[in-house]
Design an enzyme around this catalytic site. Sequence first.
Site: not given
Length: 506
Positions: A268-269, A272, A298
Site C-alpha cells: 500500500h505505502e 503511494h 489512495e
Amino acid sequence: MSNASAPELNLLKARMKELSGLQAAAALMYWDQATYLPEGAAEARGEHLATLEKFAHQLSTAPEVGQWLESLSRQNLDEKSNDHFLVKIAREDFDRNSRLPAEFRAEQASHASRSYEAWKKAREANDFSIVSDHMKKTLDLSRKMAEYLREPHHKSMIDPLIEISDKGFNEANLRVLFGELRSRLLPLLEKISAAAPFDDACLREHFPEDKQLAFGENALKKIGYEFSRGRQDKTAHPFMIRFAHSDVRITTRVRENYFGEAFFSTIHEGGHALYELGIDPSLDGTPLAQGASTAVHESQSRLWENLVGRSLPFWEYFYPQLQSTFPNQLGKVSLAKFHKAINRVERSLIRTDADEVTYNLHVMIRFDLECDLLEGRLKIEDLPEAWNERYRSDLGLLPSKLSEGVLQDVHWFHGGIGGYFQGYTIGNVMSGQIYATALKAMPDLEDQFRRGDFATLREWLRTNLHQYGRKFDGPELMKKITGRELAAEDYLRYLETKYSKLLTLA
Ligand code: ZN
C-alpha cells in the site's frame, strides 16, 4: 509562448523553492519523530516544528506573493506550460491560506495537540466524556474553517472542507456515488456472508519479523520502488512521506502472528511512493511536486495493494517464493487456499482492518455522521450512540468498547471534522476505473504479473498519471486517463467478478 522571463515568475519560483525546503525540513522532523526520536524529545520537537510552520506560513502568505500572482495572472502564459500550472496552483494555495487568519491556524494547531492527548486518555479509560468538550471545540473550529473558505458554489457545510483535499467533489455528488456503491455492495456482502467463511488460519501462524520484512522489501523492488531514492522503516502507523524527487520514504508495521499486516501495508505505502517517485522531476521545488489529491493518492496505493497485490496472477509469481521463505507455515497450503485467505470478507468493527467489500461501508458511516455534526443535526454528546446505531444497522455489529467504536480513528481528534474520510472511498472507485483502463490498453498485463514483470503497469501509470503531480485535479485526471467521468461501475464489476470466482473455489 510563456513569458518565462517575467521577473515576477522568477521571484515566485524562488519563493516556492524556499517554501519547499522548509516543508522538507518539517517533513524530515516529522519522519524522525515517528521513527527514531527519543521519547523525551517530543515536546522540543513540537516547538521546532511549530517554528518552521510559522515561517512557512509567513513566507507563503506574504503580500508580495499576492502581488506577483496578481501580475502573473494577467500575463498570457502558455496553457500547456508548467509555468501556467505553477501560477494556477500557487494562486489557489495563496488564496486559501490567506483566508485563514494566522491566529485561527495557531488555535487550530494547539487545540489539535490537546485534543489528541485527550483522545489517547479517553481510549485508555473507555470514557467519551474525557474527549467530548475537546470535540465540541473541534466541531466549532471545523465550522469556522468552512465559513472562512465558503464560496457561492458550496451548498453544504462540508463542501469547502472536502474541496481542500478532493477538489471537484461535494456532499451532493458524493451522496450519489455512495448510494450507488451501497446498492451493490450490500447484496454482494449478503451473498458472501451466506457462503462458508473464507478460512484465513494459514495467515495466522508465526511469521518471524526479519523474514517478513525481507520478503516485503523484495516485493517492493519488484514493483519498482527504488531503495536508492528511499527506505523503509517501522512505525506504529504506516505512512509514506516525500522530501524530494530523490527521497520518498515509507514505513510499515509487523505482526508476527499475522502475515497480512506488514505485507499489504508495505505494498500500500509502496503504491503511494511509486506515485511520488514518478512525478516529473522538473516540478521539484514547486507546489506541483506532490500527488493531486487524497483520493488520487489512495487510488494508487489501493491499486497496488488490492487490484494487483491481492490478485491471483500476482501470487502465481510470488507464492512459490513465499512458500520457500516460510516452508513450515505455508509449505502445505495451496495457492488457491492462500489466495482466498488474503481476500477474506468479514463484517467487522474496525475500518483499517476491513476487507475490500466492507471497507467503503465504514467510510459512509463516518461521512454521514460528520455531515450531521457539521449541519447541527447531531450533537457531540449523542455521537457515540449514533455511531453504535449505524454499526448495528449497517454491519449488524455493536462495539463493546469505544476504541472499537467512535474513538477508533484519530481523524476527528487530531485534524478536524469533515473533509478527509471520503478520499478513501473515492480512491477505491478511481482505482477500479484506472485499472480497467490499463487492462484494456494492455490486455496481457496479468500474464506479465505471472512472470514477475510489473514495469509495464508502473510505466503506464507514470506516463498517464504520476508525472503530472498536482497539475490536474482528481476529476480532470480521471477524464484524461480513462476518457470518462468517474463512475462506480468498473470498481463494482471488479469486486463482483472477483468474489463470484472466489466463491466457486472450495
Ligand atoms: Zn493510503
